[in-house]
Scaffold this active site. Sequence first.
Site, PDB file in Angstrom:
ATOM      1  N   ASP A   1      -1.528   1.811 -14.606  1.00 19.46           N
ATOM      2  CA  ASP A   1      -2.022   3.115 -14.149  1.00 19.46           C
ATOM      3  C   ASP A   1      -3.005   3.660 -15.185  1.00 19.46           C
ATOM      4  O   ASP A   1      -2.635   3.877 -16.342  1.00 19.46           O
ATOM      5  CB  ASP A   1      -0.807   4.063 -14.026  1.00 19.46           C
ATOM      6  CG  ASP A   1      -1.173   5.418 -13.469  1.00 19.46           C
ATOM      7  OD1 ASP A   1      -2.362   5.652 -13.189  1.00 19.46           O
ATOM      8  OD2 ASP A   1      -0.245   6.246 -13.311  1.00 19.46           O
TER       9      ASP A   1
ATOM     10  N   GLU B   1      -2.009  10.574  -6.141  1.00 22.72           N
ATOM     11  CA  GLU B   1      -1.118  11.601  -6.684  1.00 22.72           C
ATOM     12  C   GLU B   1      -1.836  12.920  -6.926  1.00 22.72           C
ATOM     13  O   GLU B   1      -1.185  13.951  -7.050  1.00 22.72           O
ATOM     14  CB  GLU B   1      -0.441  11.100  -7.971  1.00 22.72           C
ATOM     15  CG  GLU B   1      -1.388  10.895  -9.128  1.00 22.72           C
ATOM     16  CD  GLU B   1      -0.694  10.293 -10.351  1.00 22.72           C
ATOM     17  OE1 GLU B   1      -0.382   9.097 -10.306  1.00 22.72           O
ATOM     18  OE2 GLU B   1      -0.494  11.013 -11.330  1.00 22.72           O
TER      19      GLU B   1
ATOM     20  N   ASP C   1       2.462  12.926  -3.823  1.00 26.50           N
ATOM     21  CA  ASP C   1       3.609  13.457  -4.554  1.00 26.50           C
ATOM     22  C   ASP C   1       4.200  14.580  -3.717  1.00 26.50           C
ATOM     23  O   ASP C   1       3.503  15.553  -3.393  1.00 26.50           O
ATOM     24  CB  ASP C   1       3.161  13.979  -5.926  1.00 26.50           C
ATOM     25  CG  ASP C   1       4.337  14.357  -6.803  1.00 26.50           C
ATOM     26  OD1 ASP C   1       5.184  15.153  -6.335  1.00 26.50           O
ATOM     27  OD2 ASP C   1       4.423  13.871  -7.938  1.00 26.50           O
TER      28      ASP C   1
HETATM   29 MG    MG Z   1       0.044   7.663 -11.681  1.00 22.23          MG
END
Ligand code: MG
Length: 400
Positions: free
Chosen positions: A214, A266, A289
């Site tokens: 990530d 996200e 999210d």
């Molecule tokens: Mg992430």
Amino acid sequence: MSITLTTNPADKTKVKARPMIKHIRTYLLRHKLDESFGFSQWHYDTRNALLIEIEDDRGNIGWGECYGPSEVTQSAVHSIYAPLLIGWDPLKNEAAWQHCWRASLDFARSGIMMGAMSGLDMAMFDLKGKLLGVSASELMGGRRVDKLECYATGMYFRKIPENDLLDMILEEARGYVDQGFKAMKIKVGKNIEFDKRQIRAMREAFPDVRLMADSNHAYDLPEAIEIGRVLEECLFDWFEEPLSPQHPELFAKLADKIDVPIATGECEQTRWGFQKLLGAGGVHIVQPDLAYCGGPTEALKIRAIASSLGINTIAHAWGTMLNLASATHFLATNHVEPGRAEPSQPLLEVDRTPNPMRDEMYSTTLEIKDGQVAVPTAPGLGVEPDRKALAGFCINQTEV
Ligand code: MG
């Protein structure tokens, strides 16, 4: 069941007495960390959380959580949205969402205000499940699995020399494998040379573990292509947030150049935001999210949009147990696209960075064992904060 039959004095017939939201409370929680940890954008030295408590007129409680800058989100919940929902029927979560959305449309189509709506929606979802006596996954359409495989999120950066940092990351990763995790996600985006070293060292040390990386939108397109090719060579499962969410058109260009699946989402919110992101192409796994995208109610719509494009949804999960429980129910009700007799199993993100508000604040919590979590079956989200422990972290409480 908390819904009871009462007599309507006007027509003497039996009618269902509807519950009504009586109070909405917010709890701004903070914990100062002993040691900071970092990712591609900055270092954390405190953990913050904003919890939402909705109480109906019979004392039933629903809990939710917001992702985002807690002080600002708290103000949005307390001063804008909570007053709109007092007196509202908590079973009408869809209608409540639309009510809040339309009331703030001119200035709140995304961002912090949507983060505030997300926590309220989560609390209403929890309360609705409790009122109906069903779990959140049943409200989401019914769980497909009773257990989920988890992946450990960790291996963050420290302010130490890079050789020491790499040793520390590998040692931390070994700890997760020892705990039974069969999948892990590392942070990249520190600098290109360190990132490449780290990716290769992880694969060499853990040849049989599923690995993801990530960057938290750290790279421009040429850099993302360069790192993506190393991830591809090292057989990583996905490359998360390789590019800025501000440039959805770049994801398709990246996808043309690399073969590792691209995950993102996200930072995105609402069905409209995700439609724009996914419509531009290049994204293989989408990661709303539930404490930020608009809440569980909106996440179901986002998943439907992704599904219509053949894209799988794996919820992003950060913060405390309420958000993790929401992600657990959401993932347990996931139908992998396009499906087959033996589908691949979606992985639940389990943040392993230090956070006592996640690990020590709940009286009913999720048990993560051998890298797996059981999907809660209790009504609502199935996790409950301990009030005394919560008070210990609370630096500001509001009530409407
Ligand atoms: Mg992430």
